[in-house]
Design an enzyme around this catalytic site. Structure first.
Site, PDB file in Angstrom:
ATOM      1  N   ASP A 145       8.131  -5.434   6.273  1.00  0.00           N
ATOM      2  CA  ASP A 145       7.078  -5.781   5.317  1.00  0.00           C
ATOM      3  C   ASP A 145       6.677  -4.625   4.397  1.00  0.00           C
ATOM      4  O   ASP A 145       6.569  -3.481   4.822  1.00  0.00           O
ATOM      5  CB  ASP A 145       5.828  -6.281   6.034  1.00  0.00           C
ATOM      6  CG  ASP A 145       4.783  -6.717   5.033  1.00  0.00           C
ATOM      7  OD1 ASP A 145       5.112  -7.536   4.170  1.00  0.00           O
ATOM      8  OD2 ASP A 145       3.662  -6.200   5.092  1.00  0.00           O
ATOM      9  N   ASN A 271       1.004  -7.671  -3.477  1.00  0.00           N
ATOM     10  CA  ASN A 271       2.359  -8.161  -3.278  1.00  0.00           C
ATOM     11  C   ASN A 271       2.375  -9.218  -2.188  1.00  0.00           C
ATOM     12  O   ASN A 271       1.910  -8.928  -1.084  1.00  0.00           O
ATOM     13  CB  ASN A 271       3.260  -7.004  -2.845  1.00  0.00           C
ATOM     14  CG  ASN A 271       4.369  -6.762  -3.821  1.00  0.00           C
ATOM     15  OD1 ASN A 271       4.474  -7.455  -4.831  1.00  0.00           O
ATOM     16  ND2 ASN A 271       5.197  -5.784  -3.536  1.00  0.00           N
ATOM     17  N   ASP A 298      -2.991 -10.078   5.596  1.00  0.00           N
ATOM     18  CA  ASP A 298      -2.323  -9.012   4.833  1.00  0.00           C
ATOM     19  C   ASP A 298      -3.351  -7.943   4.451  1.00  0.00           C
ATOM     20  O   ASP A 298      -3.326  -7.423   3.323  1.00  0.00           O
ATOM     21  CB  ASP A 298      -1.591  -9.556   3.599  1.00  0.00           C
ATOM     22  CG  ASP A 298      -0.672  -8.512   2.972  1.00  0.00           C
ATOM     23  OD1 ASP A 298      -0.504  -7.419   3.555  1.00  0.00           O
ATOM     24  OD2 ASP A 298      -0.132  -8.794   1.882  1.00  0.00           O
TER      25      ASP A 298
HETATM   26  C1  NCD Z   1       1.087  -4.151   1.556  1.00  0.00           C
HETATM   27  C2  NCD Z   1       0.705  -2.703   1.848  1.00  0.00           C
HETATM   28  O1  NCD Z   1      -0.120  -2.155   1.093  1.00  0.00           O
HETATM   29  O2  NCD Z   1       1.177  -2.138   2.827  1.00  0.00           O
HETATM   30  N1  NCD Z   1       0.729  -4.440   0.214  1.00  0.00           N
HETATM   31  C3  NCD Z   1       0.568  -5.648  -0.355  1.00  0.00           C
HETATM   32  O3  NCD Z   1       0.338  -5.713  -1.567  1.00  0.00           O
HETATM   33  N2  NCD Z   1       0.622  -6.748   0.346  1.00  0.00           N
HETATM   34  C4  NCD Z   1       2.519  -4.385   1.855  1.00  0.00           C
HETATM   35  C5  NCD Z   1       2.897  -5.838   1.963  1.00  0.00           C
HETATM   36  O4  NCD Z   1       2.293  -6.598   2.737  1.00  0.00           O
HETATM   37  O5  NCD Z   1       3.852  -6.249   1.322  1.00  0.00           O
HETATM   38 ZN    ZN Z   2       4.442  -7.942   2.418  1.00  0.00          ZN
END
Ligand code: NCD
Ligand code: ZN
Length: 421
Positions: A145, A271, A298
């Site tokens: 991830d 993201n 997330d």
């Molecule tokens: C996440 C991170 O900051 O680690 N960022 C994001 O925009 N979601 C990474 C991820 O979940 O892809």
């Molecule tokens: Zn991600």
């Protein structure tokens, strides 16, 4: 502590009912002599929430979050277990780092911290991590991830090993050849602003590829933070074909759209990116019909200075643990029990935690509970967040449903809205 919870509406997998809940020795019991009684009239008593997607930043970026501060944010959000994402520094790609994260979680004592591990060494996308060793160390979910695994041959091998080991690959779906330099969703809004776009196709291609790899290998796949209507459609069709796929969506993808980027504020950079209202509605529809199994935060803390940068230089990500329930209840037109399912027992099953989390509220079950006020209306105040970072996109967004108490193994981690340690 012997605890009696009276007057609440109990919601678990078996349904909804008005019963008193007795807790002794960390478990639900038939009846106990209470030391403490909580009046839960008007409140929902349910199994604690389980987050499949938490970035705790420790080791490596402790200025943004630590395992302790992230666990506290989780407890305040009603979570009793979280899956720690492996994009730390060093990467959670070996047993020593995974054990470190788990141990820090135990020391913090605010929720169960279950480390995931990366699919490839250093998340570099070239060499698989020692799956068997990591599985022996208790890792259930594997993910790069932050990045998707770009190489289909490597991903095929990963699924083949996973099938034998009983572990699950969790994919961040992004074909990077299509997203270079992107700062937001590719669409009308993006064209108006003249910014480089992240097309929906970049996600959908990888969802499609992995569904076909699941069909080929028989291994399970979990799709992280799905954001587009077509992705939801692909997963719906894969489930209809009987394939072992599961999916999650974030609070922000079920409530916010790319229009917010008109502010040019990097608070809204994430993201995968915020999409259109059609996509938001498709995500909500996916949650409502069970295509999307879980809401996962997330939670991606970033220090304020980095989020104040211009869009192209700011890191993507938003915090989410303390607002997830509030966003879900405010934005989903679903029965409360179904919302709780997406926050609790469904993610618990995906994480392989069904023995200890998301359990039915019945004698013998571990007392991992969330107690919340479904009628509370509130707004988030970034400075009040327990997370070390306050990059929330929900300022000014009405939230509904607020956690009052969280109980881990029969002990309060949160009582009357206050973290207990
Ligand atoms: C996440 C991170 O900051 O680690 N960022 C994001 O925009 N979601 C990474 C991820 O979940 O892809
Ligand atoms: Zn991600």
């Amino acid at each position: 502590m012997n605890l009696l919870i009276t007057g609440g509406t109990v919601i678990d997998r078996t349904g909804e009912r008005q019963i008193d809940v007795h807790v002794a020795d960390g478990h639900i019991v038939e009846v106990c002599e209470p030391d403490v009684t909580i009046d839960a009239t008007g409140l929902v008593v349910c199994p604690g929430f389980v987050d499949l997607h938490t970035h705790l930043r420790e080791p490596g970026k402790e200025e943004a979050e630590t395992i302790e501060t992230g666990s506290r944010a989780a407890a305040l959000g009603g979570y009793t277990a979280i899956v720690a994402m492996p994009n730390t520094d060093p990467t959670q790609d070996c047993v020593s780092v995974v054990d470190f994260v788990r141990r820090q979680g135990v020391i913090a004592g605010l929720c169960d911290v279950h480390p995931s591990a990366s699919i490839t060494v250093g998340r570099q996308g070239t060499q698989l991590t020692p799956f068997a060793e990591l599985a022996d160390a208790g890792v259930k979910l594997f993910t790069d991830d932050g990045n998707g695994v770009q190489d289909p041959q490597l991903m095929r091998r990963a699924f083949e090993y996973a099938k034998g080991l009983g572990i699950t690959m969790a994919q961040h779906c992004e074909v990077e050849a299509l997203t270079g330099g992107a700062v937001m969703h590719e669409g009308d809004c993006c064209s108006h602003l003249g910014l480089p776009g992240w097309p929906a196709l970049a996600e959908e291609l990888m969802v499609h590829r992995d569904i076909e790899l699941v069909r080929l290998t028989g291994a399970p796949a979990h799709f992280l933070h799905l954001s587009t209507a077509k992705s939801v459609e692909l997963v719906r069709a894969a489930k209809a074909d009987g394939l072992p796929v599961t999916a999650e969506a974030t609070p922000h993808h079920l409530s916010l759209t790319d229009e917010l980027l008109r502010s040019y504020s990097a608070i809204y950079k994430v993201n995968p990116p915020l999409r259109t209202m059609d996509d938001v509605e498709a995500v909500r529809g996916g949650l409502a019909d069970g295509t999307i199994d879980a809401i996962a935060t997330d939670h991606a803390p970033h220090v304020a200075e980095t989020k104040e940068r211009p869009l192209d230089q700011a890191p993507p990500g938003m915090v989410g643990l303390e607002t997830a329930l509030g966003v879900a209840v405010a934005h989903l037109d679903m029965p409360l029990a179904d919302i709780v399912a997406t926050l609790s027992w469904k993610p618990a099953a995906i994480a392989g935690l069904e023995e200890t989390h998301g359990c039915d509220i019945a004698p013998g079950s571990p007392a991992n509970l969330a107690i919340f006020d479904p009628e509370a209306r509130w707004e988030v105040v970034p400075a009040m967040l327990a997370s070390k970072s306050n990059n929330t996109p929900f300022v000014g967004v009405p939230l509904a449903g607020k956690v009052v108490h969280t109980i881990l193994n029969g002990q309060f981690t949160v009582r009357d809205g206050q973290a207990q340690r």
